[in-house]
Write a protein that holds these residues in place. Structure first.
Motif, PDB file in Angstrom:
ATOM      1  N   UNK A  35      32.976  53.917  55.701  1.00 47.58           N
ATOM      2  CA  UNK A  35      34.482  54.497  56.204  1.00 47.58           C
ATOM      3  C   UNK A  35      34.178  54.192  57.931  1.00 47.58           C
ATOM      4  N   UNK A  36      32.895  54.085  58.354  1.00 42.84           N
ATOM      5  CA  UNK A  36      32.823  53.922  59.812  1.00 42.84           C
ATOM      6  C   UNK A  36      33.392  52.352  60.074  1.00 42.84           C
ATOM      7  N   UNK A  47      37.113  55.469  68.094  1.00 40.61           N
ATOM      8  CA  UNK A  47      37.736  56.528  69.196  1.00 40.61           C
ATOM      9  C   UNK A  47      38.104  57.828  68.098  1.00 40.61           C
ATOM     10  N   UNK A  48      38.407  57.374  66.870  1.00 44.72           N
ATOM     11  CA  UNK A  48      38.974  58.488  66.105  1.00 44.72           C
ATOM     12  C   UNK A  48      37.632  59.278  65.364  1.00 44.72           C
ATOM     13  N   UNK A  49      36.564  58.750  65.564  1.00 45.55           N
ATOM     14  CA  UNK A  49      35.350  59.466  64.961  1.00 45.55           C
ATOM     15  C   UNK A  49      34.635  60.243  66.138  1.00 45.55           C
ATOM     16  N   UNK A  50      34.750  61.659  65.981  1.00 44.21           N
ATOM     17  CA  UNK A  50      34.275  62.323  67.105  1.00 44.21           C
ATOM     18  C   UNK A  50      32.705  62.968  66.860  1.00 44.21           C
ATOM     19  N   UNK A  77      28.664  58.250  69.533  1.00 45.69           N
ATOM     20  CA  UNK A  77      29.218  59.345  68.660  1.00 45.69           C
ATOM     21  C   UNK A  77      28.147  60.386  68.538  1.00 45.69           C
ATOM     22  N   UNK A  78      28.434  61.666  68.697  1.00 51.74           N
ATOM     23  CA  UNK A  78      27.373  62.559  68.310  1.00 51.74           C
ATOM     24  C   UNK A  78      26.948  62.765  67.232  1.00 51.74           C
ATOM     25  N   UNK A  79      25.768  62.925  66.786  1.00 48.38           N
ATOM     26  CA  UNK A  79      25.171  62.967  65.450  1.00 48.38           C
ATOM     27  C   UNK A  79      24.535  64.256  65.168  1.00 48.38           C
ATOM     28  N   UNK A  80      24.862  64.894  63.940  1.00 44.69           N
ATOM     29  CA  UNK A  80      23.999  65.880  63.517  1.00 44.69           C
ATOM     30  C   UNK A  80      23.409  65.644  62.149  1.00 44.69           C
ATOM     31  N   UNK A  81      22.002  65.704  61.980  1.00 46.18           N
ATOM     32  CA  UNK A  81      21.611  65.183  60.840  1.00 46.18           C
ATOM     33  C   UNK A  81      20.882  66.422  60.144  1.00 46.18           C
TER      34      UNK A  81
END
Length: 124
Positions: A35-36, A47-50, A77-81
């Protein structure tokens, strides 16, 4: 967002959508990288991945590998794991990558608050 547990993936995605995010759901790390990569090839940037929300342990690439690829490519890009196996090494690596780490089980409200703090949703 990537999570191999279908129920958990739908739960988190539904909550993020409720907050105004456009969420793409995938079940493993390889699909997330596809996807990325597809977005990069289409736009030349992310730019469309926030925000990227991903499980740490899942089939294919794990969440830390994905975070390392994104950081190695200089994307901020901010990451939440999310992890059910958060040992000291996972915490160290997540912190070094600038990712927010949630140990499962976690309060969904806490993850939602972290997402909003990192990237306020655009509401139409």
């Amino acid at each position: 967002m990537a999570e191999d547990d279908v129920e958990m993936r739908h739960l988190v995605a539904r909550a993020l959508r409720k907050d105004g995010y456009d969420v793409v759901e995938v079940g493993d790390g390889d699909r997330l990288m596809l996807e990325v990569t597809t977005r990069l090839m289409r736009n030349g940037s992310l730019t469309d991945v926030d925000l990227v929300v991903t499980d740490v342990r899942m089939p294919g690439r794990d969440g830390l590998e994905i975070a390392e690829v994104l950081r190695g490519a200089t994307f901020r890009v901010p990451l939440i794991l999310m992890t059910g196996f958060g040992d000291d090494e996972v915490r160290r690596r997540a912190a070094a990558l600038g990712a927010v780490l949630f140990d499962k089980p976690f309060r969904l409200e806490d993850l939602r608050a972290a997402a909003v703090a990192l990237v306020p949703p655009v509401r139409s």
